[in-house]
Design a protein around this motif. Structure first.
Motif, mmCIF file in Angstrom:
data_model
loop_
_atom_site.group_PDB
_atom_site.id
_atom_site.type_symbol
_atom_site.label_atom_id
_atom_site.label_comp_id
_atom_site.label_asym_id
_atom_site.label_seq_id
_atom_site.Cartn_x
_atom_site.Cartn_y
_atom_site.Cartn_z
ATOM 1 N N GLY A 1 0.792 -1.224 0.000
ATOM 2 C CA GLY A 1 0.000 0.000 0.000
ATOM 3 C C GLY A 1 0.821 1.268 0.000
ATOM 4 O O GLY A 1 0.309 2.340 -0.339
ATOM 5 N N ARG A 2 2.103 1.191 0.378
ATOM 6 C CA ARG A 2 2.949 2.376 0.348
ATOM 7 C C ARG A 2 3.357 2.666 -1.092
ATOM 8 O O ARG A 2 3.801 1.787 -1.812
ATOM 9 C CB ARG A 2 4.214 2.153 1.188
ATOM 10 N N ARG A 3 3.209 3.924 -1.505
ATOM 11 C CA ARG A 3 3.530 4.299 -2.878
ATOM 12 C C ARG A 3 4.461 5.518 -2.886
ATOM 13 O O ARG A 3 4.025 6.644 -3.134
ATOM 14 C CB ARG A 3 2.249 4.574 -3.677
ATOM 15 N N PRO A 4 5.741 5.294 -2.574
ATOM 16 C CA PRO A 4 6.705 6.398 -2.620
ATOM 17 C C PRO A 4 6.987 6.787 -4.071
ATOM 18 O O PRO A 4 6.555 6.093 -5.004
ATOM 19 C CB PRO A 4 7.941 5.786 -1.956
ATOM 20 N N PRO A 5 7.713 7.893 -4.289
ATOM 21 C CA PRO A 5 8.010 8.335 -5.670
ATOM 22 C C PRO A 5 9.084 7.462 -6.325
ATOM 23 O O PRO A 5 10.209 7.904 -6.583
ATOM 24 C CB PRO A 5 8.487 9.772 -5.454
ATOM 25 N N LEU A 6 8.713 6.220 -6.609
ATOM 26 C CA LEU A 6 9.695 5.257 -7.103
ATOM 27 C C LEU A 6 10.317 5.682 -8.426
ATOM 28 O O LEU A 6 11.522 5.530 -8.627
ATOM 29 C CB LEU A 6 9.043 3.878 -7.265
ATOM 30 N N ARG A 7 9.495 6.189 -9.318
ATOM 31 C CA ARG A 7 10.034 6.534 -10.644
ATOM 32 C C ARG A 7 11.158 7.553 -10.509
ATOM 33 O O ARG A 7 12.224 7.416 -11.128
ATOM 34 C CB ARG A 7 8.929 7.082 -11.541
ATOM 35 N N SER A 8 10.938 8.577 -9.705
ATOM 36 C CA SER A 8 11.959 9.601 -9.512
ATOM 37 C C SER A 8 13.199 9.019 -8.857
ATOM 38 O O SER A 8 14.343 9.301 -9.267
ATOM 39 C CB SER A 8 11.396 10.738 -8.652
ATOM 40 N N TRP A 9 13.011 8.197 -7.836
ATOM 41 C CA TRP A 9 14.153 7.600 -7.139
ATOM 42 C C TRP A 9 14.952 6.693 -8.064
ATOM 43 O O TRP A 9 16.177 6.676 -8.028
ATOM 44 C CB TRP A 9 13.664 6.812 -5.938
ATOM 45 N N LEU A 10 14.230 5.929 -8.899
ATOM 46 C CA LEU A 10 14.911 5.039 -9.837
ATOM 47 C C LEU A 10 15.714 5.835 -10.864
ATOM 48 O O LEU A 10 16.866 5.511 -11.168
ATOM 49 C CB LEU A 10 13.901 4.135 -10.540
ATOM 50 N N GLU A 11 15.098 6.874 -11.409
ATOM 51 C CA GLU A 11 15.773 7.685 -12.427
ATOM 52 C C GLU A 11 17.023 8.354 -11.881
ATOM 53 O O GLU A 11 18.013 8.526 -12.594
ATOM 54 C CB GLU A 11 14.804 8.740 -12.976
ATOM 55 N N GLN A 12 16.994 8.722 -10.611
ATOM 56 C CA GLN A 12 18.138 9.397 -10.000
ATOM 57 C C GLN A 12 19.184 8.418 -9.459
ATOM 58 O O GLN A 12 20.203 8.844 -8.919
ATOM 59 C CB GLN A 12 17.656 10.301 -8.871
ATOM 60 N N GLY A 13 18.919 7.113 -9.599
ATOM 61 C CA GLY A 13 19.877 6.127 -9.139
ATOM 62 C C GLY A 13 19.918 5.959 -7.637
ATOM 63 O O GLY A 13 20.880 5.393 -7.099
ATOM 64 N N MET A 14 18.882 6.428 -6.949
ATOM 65 C CA MET A 14 18.850 6.314 -5.490
ATOM 66 C C MET A 14 18.512 4.902 -5.025
ATOM 67 O O MET A 14 18.980 4.462 -3.973
ATOM 68 C CB MET A 14 17.823 7.293 -4.906
ATOM 69 N N VAL A 15 17.683 4.212 -5.794
ATOM 70 C CA VAL A 15 17.219 2.889 -5.384
ATOM 71 C C VAL A 15 17.186 1.948 -6.575
ATOM 72 O O VAL A 15 17.234 2.368 -7.739
ATOM 73 C CB VAL A 15 15.802 2.951 -4.755
ATOM 74 N N SER A 16 17.075 0.680 -6.268
ATOM 75 C CA SER A 16 16.785 -0.364 -7.253
ATOM 76 C C SER A 16 15.726 -1.269 -6.640
ATOM 77 O O SER A 16 15.644 -1.403 -5.412
ATOM 78 C CB SER A 16 18.045 -1.175 -7.591
ATOM 79 N N LEU A 17 14.929 -1.891 -7.482
ATOM 80 C CA LEU A 17 13.918 -2.813 -7.000
ATOM 81 C C LEU A 17 14.548 -4.192 -6.827
ATOM 82 O O LEU A 17 15.164 -4.717 -7.749
ATOM 83 C CB LEU A 17 12.742 -2.894 -7.983
ATOM 84 N N GLN A 18 14.417 -4.742 -5.651
ATOM 85 C CA GLN A 18 14.958 -6.076 -5.389
ATOM 86 C C GLN A 18 14.189 -6.686 -4.231
ATOM 87 O O GLN A 18 13.859 -5.995 -3.257
ATOM 88 C CB GLN A 18 16.448 -6.018 -5.060
ATOM 89 N N SER A 19 13.885 -7.969 -4.345
ATOM 90 C CA SER A 19 13.208 -8.667 -3.262
ATOM 91 C C SER A 19 13.978 -8.473 -1.964
ATOM 92 O O SER A 19 15.180 -8.748 -1.907
ATOM 93 C CB SER A 19 13.108 -10.164 -3.589
ATOM 94 N N PRO A 20 13.312 -8.005 -0.896
ATOM 95 C CA PRO A 20 14.046 -7.824 0.367
ATOM 96 C C PRO A 20 14.562 -9.137 0.946
ATOM 97 O O PRO A 20 15.612 -9.164 1.574
ATOM 98 C CB PRO A 20 13.012 -7.165 1.286
ATOM 99 N N ALA A 21 13.833 -10.230 0.718
ATOM 100 C CA ALA A 21 14.304 -11.529 1.205
ATOM 101 C C ALA A 21 15.534 -11.973 0.435
ATOM 102 O O ALA A 21 16.464 -12.569 1.012
ATOM 103 C CB ALA A 21 13.191 -12.570 1.091
ATOM 104 N N ALA A 22 15.574 -11.699 -0.869
ATOM 105 C CA ALA A 22 16.753 -12.046 -1.670
ATOM 106 C C ALA A 22 17.966 -11.239 -1.221
ATOM 107 O O ALA A 22 19.084 -11.756 -1.123
ATOM 108 C CB ALA A 22 16.476 -11.802 -3.147
#
Length: 439
Positions: free
Chosen positions: A226-247
């Motif tokens: 349900g949390r919807r942070p500004p992922l697109r902006s963070w991804l474009e700026q290289g701040m984050v990557s999507l990855q399974s937290p368990a992995a």
């Protein structure tokens, strides 16, 4: 195809979008994530509607085996109904039982679509069935006793549990035998929940705001559903990557800060683990995967994350199977995130429930054994050098037994570390890891 005219409507109707994407998975060969991304990727639908489409899509896939069985009990000749009409019933029944969507809106949407796309008669059938389904929810669909009584079996019989928890009975038997009653129930329940969104944080580019998720050491977060942070902006700026937290947790549970160099990520996939290691200053020498297309975006990701400025060098890429790379006595640490049955990822990859078979597990065990042998041949035989073995499955034959068999045939190794995500983990996915050291 009765849904062929729904493409235009699916651009602004989250139910229709979920239905079309689910059809590609349930009645086709598409992977869930790819099917949904293809449907929603360029859709003008607002974020709240995309979130609803995602919830309906994954919810239907997770509960498909249960919904399919239950609805067939209520229909005289379900096999005579059009596949797509039956899928429409499944989606609507899921919404009635597992979401807070208004029941009347769900029924009206389904009835109107059925009458228009199929026939007025099927519209009336859908109306009667869904209204009866909603009235009897507490006594039937949501009541485990109903399934036991209908099957004439105990509630915890593998067949009864399998239907109620939307899992094949062979998998319930495997988990009951391998992990016991309580852990099996916990794993089944976890597979029906929405797993948290995992964000891998780039240490070189801190976030502009605190997303307030569950921290995963050393630099990752698990965001609640349900949390919807500004992922697109963070991804474009290289701040984050999507990855399974368990992995991510499983990878860093193998203590990569202690791995001797050079390192080979021999089953790199799309490069997520290679990048995670590089972000933390762990210089992966080579990355390889049997599917060349999976590695194609790695240089682009390397640039997006700004890794070059930290002095890293892009790993050598080997787009071929590990056993064909021809390495011999070249590496001090080899990471094997091996192909596996994926039984620890049912929440995120729900189609595994009906696509995997016991025969698949046997074949995968043979592949894993070959990869371990390949890693042995490529490892420099020096004390302290290591093979890092990782899976995303819950199957002792692919995990503990695979390691035991390798150690029995290769006495020059010892088991340094072994871990498995606990059944009650809030991360919702389950990984196994082992570190094999040269003595």
């Amino acid at each position: 195809m009765r849904f062929s005219g729904l493409d235009h409507r699916a651009g602004n109707d989250p139910r229709a979008a979920a239905l079309l994407a689910a059809r590609l998975v349930i009645h086709g060969s598409a992977q869930a994530q790819a099917a949904l991304e293809a449907r929603l990727g360029r859709s003008p639908m607002p974020p709240v509607d995309k979130a609803l489409a995602t919830e309906l899509f994954y919810g239907l896939l997770r509960h498909h085996l249960r919904l399919d069985w239950f609805l067939r009990q209520k229909l005289r000749r379900p096999e005579k109904l059009p596949q797509e009409f039956f899928l429409l019933l499944e989606l609507s029944a899921y919404a009635l039982a597992h979401t807070r969507l208004p029941g009347h809106a769900t029924v009206n949407w389904a009835v109107n679509l059925a009458a228009h796309r199929f026939s007025p008669g099927l519209g009336k059938l859908g109306n009667a069935l869904l209204r009866a389904f909603a009235r009897a929810l507490p006594d039937e669909y949501l009541n485990p006793d109903f399934y036991a009584e209908r099957l004439g079996l105990p509630k915890e019989d593998p067949e009864t549990l399998g239907i109620f928890q939307a899992c094949p009975d062979w998998l319930v038997r495997l988990w009951q035998k391998s992990y016991g009653r309580d852990d099996c129930l916990a794993l089944l329940a976890a597979g029906l929940k929405t797993p948290p969104q995992g964000l891998r944080l780039n240490p070189a580019c801190p976030l502009s705001q605190d997303p307030q998720g569950m921290p995963i050491p050393p630099h990752a977060l698990a965001l609640p559903a349900g949390r919807r942070p500004p992922l697109r902006s963070w991804l474009e700026q290289g701040m984050v990557s999507l990855q399974s937290p368990a992995a991510y947790a499983a990878l860093f549970g193998l203590q990569p800060e202690d791995w001797p160099l050079p390192i080979w990520d021999a089953c790199a996939g799309q490069g997520g683990k290679t990048l995670a290691l590089l972000e933390h200053g762990i210089p992966v020498h080579s990355a390889g995967d049997p599917r060349q297309t999976r590695l194609q975006r790695l240089p682009e990701e390397f640039s997006r994350l700004g890794l070059t400025y930290a002095g890293h060098v892009l790993p050598a890429l080997f787009p071929k199977p590990a056993e064909e790379c021809g390495f011999e006595k070249k590496f001090a640490s080899i990471l094997l995130d091996v192909p596996c049955s994926g039984l620890g990822t049912l929440a995120r990859r729900p189609e595994i429930r009906w696509r995997r078979t016991p025969g698949d597990l046997d074949q995968l065990c043979r592949i894993q054994k070959d990869l371990l042998e390949t890693a042995h041949l490529a490892l420099i035989p020096r004390s302290g050098n290591r093979i890092l073995y990782l899976t995303c499955t819950l199957n002792p034959a692919e995990n503990q037994k695979q390691i035991q068999d390798f150690l029995q045939s290769r006495p020059q190794y010892r088991l340094h570390l072994e871990s498995q995500t606990p059944p009650g983990s809030p991360l919702g996915e389950f990984f196994y890891g082992a570190v094999l050291l040269v003595v």
